[in-house]
Design a protein around this motif. Structure first.
Motif, PDB file in Angstrom:
ATOM      1  N   ILE A 114     -37.300 -66.853 -20.043  1.00 36.24           N
ATOM      2  CA  ILE A 114     -37.756 -68.127 -20.613  1.00 36.24           C
ATOM      3  C   ILE A 114     -37.283 -69.256 -19.719  1.00 36.24           C
ATOM      4  CG2 ILE A 114     -37.703 -69.661 -22.602  1.00 36.24           C
ATOM      5  CD1 ILE A 114     -37.132 -67.181 -24.329  1.00 36.24           C
ATOM      6  N   LYS A 115     -38.251 -69.985 -19.150  1.00 34.98           N
ATOM      7  CA  LYS A 115     -37.948 -71.150 -18.332  1.00 34.98           C
ATOM      8  C   LYS A 115     -38.041 -72.388 -19.213  1.00 34.98           C
ATOM      9  CE  LYS A 115     -39.507 -69.219 -13.978  1.00 34.98           C
ATOM     10  NZ  LYS A 115     -40.387 -69.402 -12.812  1.00 34.98           N
ATOM     11  N   VAL A 116     -37.172 -73.349 -18.942  1.00 34.10           N
ATOM     12  CA  VAL A 116     -37.092 -74.573 -19.732  1.00 34.10           C
ATOM     13  C   VAL A 116     -37.431 -75.759 -18.850  1.00 34.10           C
ATOM     14  CG1 VAL A 116     -35.592 -76.018 -21.151  1.00 34.10           C
ATOM     15  CG2 VAL A 116     -35.295 -73.536 -21.170  1.00 34.10           C
ATOM     16  N   LYS A 117     -38.365 -76.594 -19.307  1.00 34.49           N
ATOM     17  CA  LYS A 117     -38.730 -77.814 -18.579  1.00 34.49           C
ATOM     18  C   LYS A 117     -38.256 -79.024 -19.376  1.00 34.49           C
ATOM     19  CE  LYS A 117     -42.279 -80.495 -16.359  1.00 34.49           C
ATOM     20  NZ  LYS A 117     -43.645 -80.572 -15.900  1.00 34.49           N
ATOM     21  N   ASN A 118     -37.573 -79.924 -18.689  1.00 32.80           N
ATOM     22  CA  ASN A 118     -37.062 -81.146 -19.304  1.00 32.80           C
ATOM     23  C   ASN A 118     -38.105 -82.250 -19.187  1.00 32.80           C
ATOM     24  OD1 ASN A 118     -35.716 -83.405 -20.157  1.00 32.80           O
ATOM     25  ND2 ASN A 118     -34.062 -83.273 -18.684  1.00 32.80           N
ATOM     26  N   GLY A 119     -38.733 -82.595 -20.298  1.00 33.31           N
ATOM     27  CA  GLY A 119     -39.683 -83.697 -20.343  1.00 33.31           C
ATOM     28  C   GLY A 119     -39.055 -84.989 -20.841  1.00 33.31           C
ATOM     29  N   CYS A 120     -37.730 -84.976 -21.008  1.00 35.30           N
ATOM     30  CA  CYS A 120     -36.998 -86.154 -21.482  1.00 35.30           C
ATOM     31  C   CYS A 120     -36.754 -87.127 -20.324  1.00 35.30           C
ATOM     32  CB  CYS A 120     -35.646 -85.748 -22.077  1.00 35.30           C
ATOM     33  SG  CYS A 120     -35.732 -84.524 -23.404  1.00 35.30           S
ATOM     34  N   SER A 121     -36.335 -88.312 -20.654  1.00 30.84           N
ATOM     35  CA  SER A 121     -36.077 -89.332 -19.635  1.00 30.84           C
ATOM     36  C   SER A 121     -34.644 -89.295 -19.117  1.00 30.84           C
ATOM     37  CB  SER A 121     -36.392 -90.723 -20.196  1.00 30.84           C
ATOM     38  OG  SER A 121     -35.566 -90.993 -21.311  1.00 30.84           O
ATOM     39  N   GLN A 122     -33.844 -88.353 -19.606  1.00 32.34           N
ATOM     40  CA  GLN A 122     -32.465 -88.224 -19.127  1.00 32.34           C
ATOM     41  C   GLN A 122     -32.073 -86.760 -19.016  1.00 32.34           C
ATOM     42  OE1 GLN A 122     -29.607 -89.836 -21.980  1.00 32.34           O
ATOM     43  NE2 GLN A 122     -31.199 -89.775 -23.525  1.00 32.34           N
ATOM     44  N   THR A 124     -34.369 -72.237 -13.583  1.00 32.91           N
ATOM     45  CA  THR A 124     -34.773 -70.920 -13.081  1.00 32.91           C
ATOM     46  C   THR A 124     -34.990 -69.923 -14.199  1.00 32.91           C
ATOM     47  OG1 THR A 124     -32.456 -70.299 -12.772  1.00 32.91           O
ATOM     48  CG2 THR A 124     -33.605 -71.230 -10.867  1.00 32.91           C
ATOM     49  N   GLY A 125     -34.600 -70.266 -15.397  1.00 31.02           N
ATOM     50  CA  GLY A 125     -34.875 -69.434 -16.559  1.00 31.02           C
ATOM     51  C   GLY A 125     -33.699 -68.609 -17.031  1.00 31.02           C
ATOM     52  N   PHE A 126     -33.793 -68.210 -18.283  1.00 23.17           N
ATOM     53  CA  PHE A 126     -32.841 -67.315 -18.923  1.00 23.17           C
ATOM     54  C   PHE A 126     -33.597 -66.005 -19.143  1.00 23.17           C
ATOM     55  CE2 PHE A 126     -32.099 -71.664 -20.335  1.00 23.17           C
ATOM     56  CZ  PHE A 126     -30.762 -71.841 -20.025  1.00 23.17           C
ATOM     57  N   TYR A 127     -32.939 -64.865 -18.922  1.00 18.79           N
ATOM     58  CA  TYR A 127     -33.665 -63.611 -19.119  1.00 18.79           C
ATOM     59  C   TYR A 127     -32.783 -62.507 -19.679  1.00 18.79           C
ATOM     60  CZ  TYR A 127     -31.564 -61.680 -14.882  1.00 18.79           C
ATOM     61  OH  TYR A 127     -30.678 -61.215 -13.955  1.00 18.79           O
ATOM     62  N   THR A 128     -33.454 -61.525 -20.269  1.00 16.02           N
ATOM     63  CA  THR A 128     -32.837 -60.301 -20.775  1.00 16.02           C
ATOM     64  C   THR A 128     -33.740 -59.152 -20.369  1.00 16.02           C
ATOM     65  OG1 THR A 128     -31.781 -61.420 -22.619  1.00 16.02           O
ATOM     66  CG2 THR A 128     -32.123 -59.073 -22.865  1.00 16.02           C
ATOM     67  N   CYS A 129     -33.135 -58.065 -19.913  1.00 16.84           N
ATOM     68  CA  CYS A 129     -33.916 -56.933 -19.385  1.00 16.84           C
ATOM     69  C   CYS A 129     -34.685 -56.159 -20.455  1.00 16.84           C
ATOM     70  CB  CYS A 129     -32.998 -55.987 -18.617  1.00 16.84           C
ATOM     71  SG  CYS A 129     -32.306 -56.762 -17.137  1.00 16.84           S
ATOM     72  N   HIS A 130     -34.097 -55.934 -21.610  1.00 15.11           N
ATOM     73  CA  HIS A 130     -34.753 -55.180 -22.677  1.00 15.11           C
ATOM     74  C   HIS A 130     -34.701 -56.040 -23.932  1.00 15.11           C
ATOM     75  CE1 HIS A 130     -34.830 -51.749 -20.035  1.00 15.11           C
ATOM     76  NE2 HIS A 130     -33.556 -51.959 -19.776  1.00 15.11           N
ATOM     77  N   VAL A 184     -38.756 -81.050 -24.733  1.00 15.10           N
ATOM     78  CA  VAL A 184     -38.516 -79.882 -23.899  1.00 15.10           C
ATOM     79  C   VAL A 184     -39.645 -78.886 -24.119  1.00 15.10           C
ATOM     80  CG1 VAL A 184     -36.992 -77.884 -23.606  1.00 15.10           C
ATOM     81  CG2 VAL A 184     -36.018 -80.162 -23.909  1.00 15.10           C
ATOM     82  N   SER A 185     -40.097 -78.248 -23.049  1.00 19.25           N
ATOM     83  CA  SER A 185     -41.111 -77.197 -23.202  1.00 19.25           C
ATOM     84  C   SER A 185     -40.558 -75.882 -22.650  1.00 19.25           C
ATOM     85  CB  SER A 185     -42.414 -77.575 -22.492  1.00 19.25           C
ATOM     86  OG  SER A 185     -42.187 -77.798 -21.122  1.00 19.25           O
ATOM     87  N   LEU A 186     -40.983 -74.789 -23.275  1.00 18.36           N
ATOM     88  CA  LEU A 186     -40.535 -73.453 -22.907  1.00 18.36           C
ATOM     89  C   LEU A 186     -41.703 -72.652 -22.366  1.00 18.36           C
ATOM     90  CD1 LEU A 186     -38.424 -72.584 -26.090  1.00 18.36           C
ATOM     91  CD2 LEU A 186     -37.637 -73.683 -23.982  1.00 18.36           C
ATOM     92  N   ASP A 187     -41.439 -71.833 -21.355  1.00 17.03           N
ATOM     93  CA  ASP A 187     -42.451 -70.956 -20.777  1.00 17.03           C
ATOM     94  C   ASP A 187     -41.872 -69.546 -20.762  1.00 17.03           C
ATOM     95  OD1 ASP A 187     -44.643 -69.897 -19.397  1.00 17.03           O
ATOM     96  OD2 ASP A 187     -43.821 -70.463 -17.441  1.00 17.03           O
ATOM     97  N   ASP A 188     -42.437 -68.644 -21.595  1.00 15.15           N
ATOM     98  CA  ASP A 188     -41.915 -67.281 -21.651  1.00 15.15           C
ATOM     99  C   ASP A 188     -42.763 -66.350 -20.791  1.00 15.15           C
ATOM    100  OD1 ASP A 188     -44.082 -67.418 -23.392  1.00 15.15           O
ATOM    101  OD2 ASP A 188     -43.253 -65.986 -24.795  1.00 15.15           O
TER     102      ASP A 188
END
Length: 112
Positions: free
Chosen positions: A46-54, A84-90, A28-32
């Protein structure tokens, strides 16, 4: 009676399989991204990309500046897809996450 025993056996096997979910953090890779949510410069997404095969389950918690945690999950992140990502405003810069295969059993994630 034999049908009832068969149904109970199948349900038991299905439930036990989800308990033994495999760790998926290695694929899994994360993009903040800072400042792109809520119109706030201290927002964190933080968006999460699934690089797994399942398909995987992902849980993410981002610490807020007030010391509390904002948590969310994605239970059906398909192979090769980015959510679509997880987020927090502050946000502070701290976050905790986990990813696993096999369902929605929190991946052994400890509640905050």
């Amino acid at each position: 009676m034999a049908k009832l025993i068969g149904i109970i056996t199948i349900i038991s096997l299905w439930l036990s399989a989800s308990v033994y979910a495999a760790d998926a953090q290695h694929c899994v890779s994360l993009d903040d991204n800072w400042g792109n949510s809520c119109g706030s410069p201290d927002s964190l997404q933080i968006k999460v990309k699934n690089g797994c095969s399942q398909t995987i389950y992902v849980k993410m918690c981002i610490e807020k500046k007030n010391g509390k945690w904002s948590c969310g999950s994605d239970s059906t992140l398909a192979p090769g897809r980015t959510n679509t990502g997880f987020y927090t405003c502050h946000a502070t810069s701290r976050y905790k996450w986990s990813a696993c295969t096999g369902g929605y059993k929190e991946c052994g994630f400890k509640n905050l």
